[in-house]
Design a protein around this motif. Structure first.
Motif, mmCIF file in Angstrom:
data_model
loop_
_atom_site.group_PDB
_atom_site.id
_atom_site.type_symbol
_atom_site.label_atom_id
_atom_site.label_comp_id
_atom_site.label_asym_id
_atom_site.label_seq_id
_atom_site.Cartn_x
_atom_site.Cartn_y
_atom_site.Cartn_z
ATOM 1 N N SER A 275 -5.076 -10.370 3.182
ATOM 2 C CA SER A 275 -3.992 -9.587 4.134
ATOM 3 C C SER A 275 -3.911 -10.573 5.179
ATOM 4 O O SER A 275 -4.449 -11.792 5.412
ATOM 5 C CB SER A 275 -4.778 -8.375 4.924
ATOM 6 N N ALA A 293 4.344 -10.827 6.152
ATOM 7 C CA ALA A 293 4.164 -11.339 4.450
ATOM 8 C C ALA A 293 4.435 -12.539 4.212
ATOM 9 O O ALA A 293 3.872 -12.977 3.149
ATOM 10 C CB ALA A 293 5.376 -10.343 3.891
ATOM 11 N N LEU A 297 1.790 -14.612 1.937
ATOM 12 C CA LEU A 297 2.255 -15.228 0.466
ATOM 13 C C LEU A 297 2.170 -16.763 0.513
ATOM 14 O O LEU A 297 1.587 -17.227 -0.507
ATOM 15 C CB LEU A 297 3.713 -14.884 0.118
ATOM 16 N N ILE A 304 7.757 -14.123 -3.314
ATOM 17 C CA ILE A 304 8.047 -12.680 -3.110
ATOM 18 C C ILE A 304 8.392 -12.215 -4.648
ATOM 19 O O ILE A 304 8.178 -10.943 -4.971
ATOM 20 C CB ILE A 304 9.032 -12.262 -2.226
ATOM 21 N N ILE A 307 5.857 -10.460 -6.781
ATOM 22 C CA ILE A 307 5.468 -8.955 -6.593
ATOM 23 C C ILE A 307 6.355 -8.099 -7.014
ATOM 24 O O ILE A 307 7.368 -8.117 -6.766
ATOM 25 C CB ILE A 307 5.454 -8.797 -4.891
ATOM 26 N N VAL A 310 7.068 -3.250 -3.232
ATOM 27 C CA VAL A 310 6.946 -3.706 -1.660
ATOM 28 C C VAL A 310 6.992 -2.555 -1.141
ATOM 29 O O VAL A 310 8.137 -1.823 -1.095
ATOM 30 C CB VAL A 310 7.771 -4.987 -1.215
ATOM 31 N N CYS A 355 -0.148 2.446 1.992
ATOM 32 C CA CYS A 355 -0.930 1.616 1.007
ATOM 33 C C CYS A 355 -1.134 2.757 -0.160
ATOM 34 O O CYS A 355 -1.196 2.586 -1.412
ATOM 35 C CB CYS A 355 -1.968 1.437 1.616
ATOM 36 N N PHE A 369 0.963 -6.460 -9.271
ATOM 37 C CA PHE A 369 0.918 -6.695 -7.589
ATOM 38 C C PHE A 369 1.771 -5.691 -6.796
ATOM 39 O O PHE A 369 2.791 -5.475 -7.107
ATOM 40 C CB PHE A 369 1.313 -8.136 -7.140
ATOM 41 N N LEU A 371 2.695 -5.034 -2.577
ATOM 42 C CA LEU A 371 2.643 -5.642 -1.227
ATOM 43 C C LEU A 371 3.034 -4.612 -0.132
ATOM 44 O O LEU A 371 4.025 -3.800 -0.349
ATOM 45 C CB LEU A 371 3.477 -6.635 -1.046
ATOM 46 N N ALA A 373 4.067 -4.192 3.990
ATOM 47 C CA ALA A 373 4.275 -4.804 5.122
ATOM 48 C C ALA A 373 4.748 -3.911 6.281
ATOM 49 O O ALA A 373 5.759 -3.119 5.985
ATOM 50 C CB ALA A 373 5.565 -5.828 4.690
ATOM 51 N N SER A 383 0.381 -7.503 7.006
ATOM 52 C CA SER A 383 0.591 -7.258 5.446
ATOM 53 C C SER A 383 -0.748 -7.409 4.509
ATOM 54 O O SER A 383 -1.448 -7.961 4.879
ATOM 55 C CB SER A 383 1.558 -8.415 5.172
ATOM 56 N N LEU A 385 -2.046 -7.458 0.482
ATOM 57 C CA LEU A 385 -1.645 -7.550 -1.132
ATOM 58 C C LEU A 385 -2.665 -6.717 -2.070
ATOM 59 O O LEU A 385 -3.960 -7.180 -1.626
ATOM 60 C CB LEU A 385 -1.393 -8.964 -1.339
#
Length: 389
Positions: A275, A293, A297, A304, A307, A310, A355, A369, A371, A373, A383, A385
């Motif tokens: 994070s 973000a 990353l 991006i 991922i 998002v 989340c 994955f 993400l 944000a 952010s 992940l």
């Protein structure tokens, strides 16, 4: 360092203001969520080491985390910590819980977020001021905004970003329309079934079971909403339609070390990979989500494009579009089940809600994955992940 994993993730529906949850307080909503998430994880509550809860507008009279866990019937020996950093309060609760697991301080943690905006004097006061200004036709023009405007005036921040990035009124209305449409489609397909906890409440003298977010609009006529007036500037683009509506809601997770999950025979939903949290300077107010973000990353040496999906916060369409542009996220990978404009904005619960929704989407679609944000009032961003277990 130990890896933290999510083994259970649930949320309540988001109630309108005023709406079905107006009679409930923070502990009432949060305790309901806590009981359900412990049952879902299939663990004994005595094994929980600590509870972290994010709340933007906690009551002055009690510690929301501690009162909620006691109301939920969890053991009195469990400590409760309430975190308040506005919009990212609950995502910060998740990060602090995960960090405590990583260092070995805890093995099993309950993390959550809650806000009852129906009872927030702050949200009610802002609404009253805006309505009075509109009725008196006293809205300022864009050119009259002082360069030292209050950075907590997020609607003005959205107007500034719309001008800065050339985001039209139609773009904002169409973005808002998609948020509602995605949310309605997800409900029709049953995509929210595994994440939402129905709640029985008394509303207007009748007991009703609330199973659906109350802010979602269907059959939207984009041309009709284009005729709505601005809510903060005479010549502005921010309207009631392309803004999120504050709401009442709670969300929670059980997280634990990967080793403990293996020992308990529990299959995790996802791993919390890493994070980041940032503050931004005044010139970039409202861009905390993309800044956080980008920092995350870069730290992980990822892009991006790596991922699949998002979850980006949607306080106002202008702010969301500006961050989407900077992050270079395609619409079909962004908020695939709708965002805060469609679902509602339950204050400090928002980060955890995002989340929870993301994790269930990742599990359903078997995405590697995901993400999250989000911006936070006052010039911050966060952010997180996740990786599918």
């Amino acid at each position: 360092m130990k890896n933290a994993v999510v083994v259970s993730a649930l949320r309540t529906p988001i109630g309108r203001v005023p709406g079905s949850f107006s009679s409930l307080n923070e502990a009432g909503l949060m305790s309901h969520c806590m009981k359900s998430v412990v049952t879902s994880a299939d663990i004994e509550s005595r094994l929980i080491d600590c509870v972290y809860v994010g709340c933007s507008y906690p009551p002055n009279s009690y510690n929301v985390a501690r009162k909620s866990l006691l109301d939920a019937g969890l053991p009195q020996t469990i400590p409760g910590v309430t975190i308040n950093c506005h919009c990212n309060a609950s995502s910060e609760a998740l990060v602090q819980g995960a960090n405590a697991i990583a260092t070995g301080d805890h093995e099993i943690v309950l993390v959550g977020g809650v806000d009852c905006m129906s009872k927030s004097s702050n949200s009610i006061g802002i609404l009253k001021r805006n309505i009075k200004a509109m009725l008196r036709n006293q809205l300022p023009s864009f050119d009259s905004i002082d360069e030292n405007y209050d950075e907590t005036q997020v609607n003005i921040v959205s107007e500034v970003l719309a001008r800065k990035y050339g985001i039209s009124r139609r773009e904002q209305d169409e973005f808002a329309c998609r948020s509602h449409q995605k949310a309605a489609h997800a409900y029709d397909k049953g995509y929210f079934n595994k994440e939402i906890l129905p709640i029985d409440v008394e509303f207007e003298g009748v007991i009703k079971s609330v199973r659906r977010d109350e802010n979602i609009l269907e059959n939207i006529d984009i041309e009709a909403v284009m005729n709505e007036g601005s809510i903060c500037l005479k010549d502005g683009t921010v309207t009631q339609f392309n803004s999120s509506h504050v709401g009442d809601g709670a969300a929670a997770m059980i997280i634990m070390s990967e080793d403990r999950a293996r020992k308990e025979g529990i299959k995790p939903i996802a791993k919390i990979i890493s994070s980041s949290i940032v503050g931004v300077d005044r010139e970039n107010i409202g861009m905390g989500a993309s800044a956080a973000a980008g920092k995350l990353l870069k730290k992980l040496k990822m892009e991006i494009k790596d991922i699949q999906f998002v979850e980006l916060n949607e306080p106002f369409a202008g702010i969301a579009i500006a961050n989407q542009y900077i992050m270079n996220i395609a619409d079909d990978r962004l908020n695939i089940q709708g965002g805060s404009i469609g679902l509602g904005y339950p204050g400090g619960c928002t980060g955890m809600r995002m989340c929870v929704t993301l994790l269930h989407s990742m599990q359903r679609l078997q995405s590697e994955f995901g993400l999250v944000a989000l911006n936070s009032t006052g010039g911050m961003g966060q952010s997180i992940l996740f990786g599918l277990s």
